[in-house]
Design a protein around this motif. Structure first.
Motif, PDB file in Angstrom:
ATOM      1  N   GLY A  41      38.317  70.658  38.288  1.00 48.72           N
ATOM      2  CA  GLY A  41      39.260  70.693  37.182  1.00 48.72           C
ATOM      3  C   GLY A  41      40.671  70.264  37.526  1.00 48.72           C
ATOM      4  N   GLU A  42      40.989  70.069  38.785  1.00 52.95           N
ATOM      5  CA  GLU A  42      42.331  69.643  39.220  1.00 52.95           C
ATOM      6  C   GLU A  42      42.386  68.123  39.304  1.00 52.95           C
ATOM      7  N   THR A  43      43.357  67.511  38.644  1.00 59.81           N
ATOM      8  CA  THR A  43      43.500  66.052  38.692  1.00 59.81           C
ATOM      9  C   THR A  43      43.984  65.624  40.066  1.00 59.81           C
ATOM     10  N   ARG A  44      43.225  64.757  40.713  1.00 57.64           N
ATOM     11  CA  ARG A  44      43.570  64.244  42.045  1.00 57.64           C
ATOM     12  C   ARG A  44      43.977  62.764  42.005  1.00 57.64           C
ATOM     13  N   GLN A  45      43.375  61.998  41.091  1.00 55.29           N
ATOM     14  CA  GLN A  45      43.687  60.575  40.972  1.00 55.29           C
ATOM     15  C   GLN A  45      43.951  60.261  39.504  1.00 55.29           C
ATOM     16  N   ASP A  46      44.953  59.418  39.252  1.00 49.40           N
ATOM     17  CA  ASP A  46      45.308  59.092  37.866  1.00 49.40           C
ATOM     18  C   ASP A  46      46.097  57.783  37.875  1.00 49.40           C
ATOM     19  N   ASP A  47      45.485  56.717  37.360  1.00 47.60           N
ATOM     20  CA  ASP A  47      46.159  55.416  37.331  1.00 47.60           C
ATOM     21  C   ASP A  47      45.535  54.577  36.224  1.00 47.60           C
ATOM     22  N   ARG A  48      46.009  53.347  36.101  1.00 50.22           N
ATOM     23  CA  ARG A  48      45.536  52.461  35.038  1.00 50.22           C
ATOM     24  C   ARG A  48      45.123  51.117  35.627  1.00 50.22           C
ATOM     25  N   THR A  49      44.096  50.524  35.048  1.00 52.44           N
ATOM     26  CA  THR A  49      43.597  49.254  35.578  1.00 52.44           C
ATOM     27  C   THR A  49      44.614  48.125  35.449  1.00 52.44           C
ATOM     28  N   SER A  50      45.576  48.262  34.555  1.00 51.99           N
ATOM     29  CA  SER A  50      46.612  47.233  34.420  1.00 51.99           C
ATOM     30  C   SER A  50      47.476  47.130  35.673  1.00 51.99           C
ATOM     31  N   ARG A  51      47.430  48.127  36.546  1.00 55.04           N
ATOM     32  CA  ARG A  51      48.250  48.132  37.760  1.00 55.04           C
ATOM     33  C   ARG A  51      47.501  47.632  38.992  1.00 55.04           C
ATOM     34  N   MET A  52      46.278  47.213  38.844  1.00 55.27           N
ATOM     35  CA  MET A  52      45.531  46.759  40.014  1.00 55.27           C
ATOM     36  C   MET A  52      46.217  45.574  40.689  1.00 55.27           C
ATOM     37  N   ILE A  53      46.138  45.537  42.002  1.00 57.49           N
ATOM     38  CA  ILE A  53      46.713  44.426  42.758  1.00 57.49           C
ATOM     39  C   ILE A  53      45.932  43.146  42.477  1.00 57.49           C
ATOM     40  N   PHE A  54      44.612  43.246  42.483  1.00 60.12           N
ATOM     41  CA  PHE A  54      43.738  42.095  42.230  1.00 60.12           C
ATOM     42  C   PHE A  54      43.011  42.343  40.910  1.00 60.12           C
ATOM     43  N   SER A  55      43.200  41.450  39.965  1.00 56.92           N
ATOM     44  CA  SER A  55      42.653  41.632  38.625  1.00 56.92           C
ATOM     45  C   SER A  55      41.140  41.464  38.612  1.00 56.92           C
ATOM     46  N   PHE A  56      40.523  41.899  37.521  1.00 55.87           N
ATOM     47  CA  PHE A  56      39.085  41.695  37.361  1.00 55.87           C
ATOM     48  C   PHE A  56      38.735  40.210  37.443  1.00 55.87           C
ATOM     49  N   ARG A  57      39.531  39.382  36.787  1.00 60.17           N
ATOM     50  CA  ARG A  57      39.273  37.935  36.814  1.00 60.17           C
ATOM     51  C   ARG A  57      39.327  37.398  38.248  1.00 60.17           C
ATOM     52  N   TYR A  58      40.358  37.804  38.975  1.00 66.15           N
ATOM     53  CA  TYR A  58      40.514  37.321  40.341  1.00 66.15           C
ATOM     54  C   TYR A  58      39.344  37.760  41.214  1.00 66.15           C
ATOM     55  N   LEU A  59      38.941  39.020  41.080  1.00 65.33           N
ATOM     56  CA  LEU A  59      37.868  39.538  41.937  1.00 65.33           C
ATOM     57  C   LEU A  59      36.578  38.752  41.731  1.00 65.33           C
ATOM     58  N   ILE A  60      36.229  38.494  40.479  1.00 68.07           N
ATOM     59  CA  ILE A  60      34.988  37.746  40.209  1.00 68.07           C
ATOM     60  C   ILE A  60      35.079  36.335  40.787  1.00 68.07           C
ATOM     61  N   ALA A  61      36.208  35.672  40.587  1.00 68.70           N
ATOM     62  CA  ALA A  61      36.377  34.320  41.119  1.00 68.70           C
ATOM     63  C   ALA A  61      36.328  34.322  42.644  1.00 68.70           C
ATOM     64  N   TYR A  62      37.019  35.272  43.256  1.00 72.01           N
ATOM     65  CA  TYR A  62      37.080  35.350  44.717  1.00 72.01           C
ATOM     66  C   TYR A  62      35.700  35.617  45.307  1.00 72.01           C
ATOM     67  N   ILE A  63      35.011  36.617  44.762  1.00 70.75           N
ATOM     68  CA  ILE A  63      33.698  36.985  45.290  1.00 70.75           C
ATOM     69  C   ILE A  63      32.711  35.834  45.132  1.00 70.75           C
ATOM     70  N   SER A  64      32.760  35.148  43.993  1.00 71.16           N
ATOM     71  CA  SER A  64      31.797  34.067  43.752  1.00 71.16           C
ATOM     72  C   SER A  64      32.079  32.836  44.603  1.00 71.16           C
ATOM     73  N   THR A  65      33.182  32.843  45.329  1.00 70.24           N
ATOM     74  CA  THR A  65      33.452  31.767  46.278  1.00 70.24           C
ATOM     75  C   THR A  65      32.557  31.887  47.498  1.00 70.24           C
ATOM     76  N   PHE A  66      32.252  33.113  47.917  1.00 66.21           N
ATOM     77  CA  PHE A  66      31.468  33.264  49.146  1.00 66.21           C
ATOM     78  C   PHE A  66      30.024  33.725  48.901  1.00 66.21           C
ATOM     79  N   THR A  67      29.692  34.157  47.677  1.00 65.38           N
ATOM     80  CA  THR A  67      28.318  34.558  47.405  1.00 65.38           C
ATOM     81  C   THR A  67      27.985  34.256  45.951  1.00 65.38           C
ATOM     82  N   THR A  68      26.713  34.000  45.705  1.00 67.30           N
ATOM     83  CA  THR A  68      26.266  33.764  44.337  1.00 67.30           C
ATOM     84  C   THR A  68      26.083  35.102  43.631  1.00 67.30           C
ATOM     85  N   LEU A  69      26.803  35.302  42.560  1.00 66.73           N
ATOM     86  CA  LEU A  69      26.614  36.504  41.757  1.00 66.73           C
ATOM     87  C   LEU A  69      25.384  36.336  40.879  1.00 66.73           C
ATOM     88  N   VAL A  70      24.638  37.434  40.721  1.00 64.44           N
ATOM     89  CA  VAL A  70      23.431  37.403  39.895  1.00 64.44           C
ATOM     90  C   VAL A  70      23.482  38.562  38.910  1.00 64.44           C
TER      91      VAL A  70
END
Length: 290
Positions: A213-242
């Motif tokens: 019941g105690e909050t330990r982590q609290d943040d928002r995805t808008s503050r991520m260092i690497f965006s969702f778009r970037y992560l997918i593009a970066y990962i798909s550079t070295f491996t085929t996503l399925v």
């Protein structure tokens, strides 16, 4: 309108999938056994929303408390986890480093995860079991060398992860964290999949983790260092996503190892990872049997 939710579950000794509704669980696998044996095939066919719509007009087959939820995607080919992807998380390391230029990444095995409601297992080898609440992308359309501009077209759904970690075992070697990230049943995925609709759905999600019941982590995805778009593009550079691959996108500051003094999980604790528009992933903790 309630958020559509698709889950893999066991009932009467059988593993099935369906829609979790306020009034019960609709068994969609019974209706699509020939076309889609599991949710992986539903994802690959781009049919998540279609079967959700079908469930809206179908009476439930089971009460919610009659089923045991499993990790939503059975046997994904890849579970790719991102480290240090929130600015305060980088600062927690207290090494004076700037935000990383590229994302840190590692792989996890399906066996290292349990579903919603099942206990995480603190292993015999260590008492330093820690929590990490994370939003997780489920890949729908596979690909290689995906452009950032097109990246979110490859997302089928979102879910949650408690990326449980054995802290002393991530320091056994000089360069890798694999050992501490892959103990059996130390993390969880779920409770279900929420079909992806558009970027506004995930751009600024509040992500919180609570222990007893105690909050330990609290943040928002808008503050991520690497965006969702970037992560997918970066990962798909070295491996085929399925279809069915999972990208676990990073945890905010506040993991137990970074407290002063550190606070680790123990049997009887209850961890809840919650995200706007997704739900709550809840697990207890037990010790590994002798």
């Amino acid at each position: 309108m309630p958020t559509p939710r698709l889950a893999t579950f066991t009932v009467n000794g059988l593993t099935r999938y369906g829609a979790v509704c306020d009034h019960g669980v609709v068994d969609l696998s019974a209706r699509h056994a020939n076309d889609y044996p599991t949710l992986r095939e539903v994802i690959a066919a781009g049919a998540l929303q279609r079967i959700v719509d079908e469930a809206d007009h179908t009476a439930p087959d089971f009460a919610r408390d009659a089923v045991k939820l499993q990790p939503p995607v059975p046997q994904p080919e890849k579970i790719i986890c991102v480290g240090v992807n929130y600015p305060d998380r980088n600062a927690e390391y207290k090494d004076g480093s700037e935000a990383p230029k590229f994302p840190s990444m590692f792989m996890r095995t399906p066996r290292s995860f349990v579903g919603h409601g099942a206990p995480l297992v603190r292993p015999r080898a260590s008492k330093l079991l820690d929590y990490e609440g994370e939003l997780t992308l489920v890949i729908g359309q596979g690909g290689r060398h995906i452009k950032e501009a097109d990246a979110l077209n490859h997302v089928a759904a979102i879910t949650l992860c408690n990326e449980g970690t054995i802290r002393d075992w991530v320091r056994h070697a000089k360069f890798n964290v694999t050992q501490g990230k892959n103990f059996d049943h130390t993390g969880s995925l779920g409770p279900w999949l929420v079909p992806y609709t558009d970027e506004s759905q995930i751009a600024d999600i509040r992500l919180t983790t609570r222990v007893n019941g105690e909050t330990r982590q609290d943040d928002r995805t808008s503050r991520m260092i690497f965006s969702f778009r970037y992560l997918i593009a970066y990962i798909s550079t070295f491996t085929t996503l399925v279809p069915g691959d999972l990208i676990v996108t990073g945890t905010p500051a506040g993991a137990g190892a970074r407290a002063e003094p550190p606070v680790y999980l123990k049997p009887g604790d209850v961890i809840e990872v919650e995200a706007d528009g997704v739900g709550i992933l809840r697990n207890g903790v037990v010790d590994e049997a002798e």
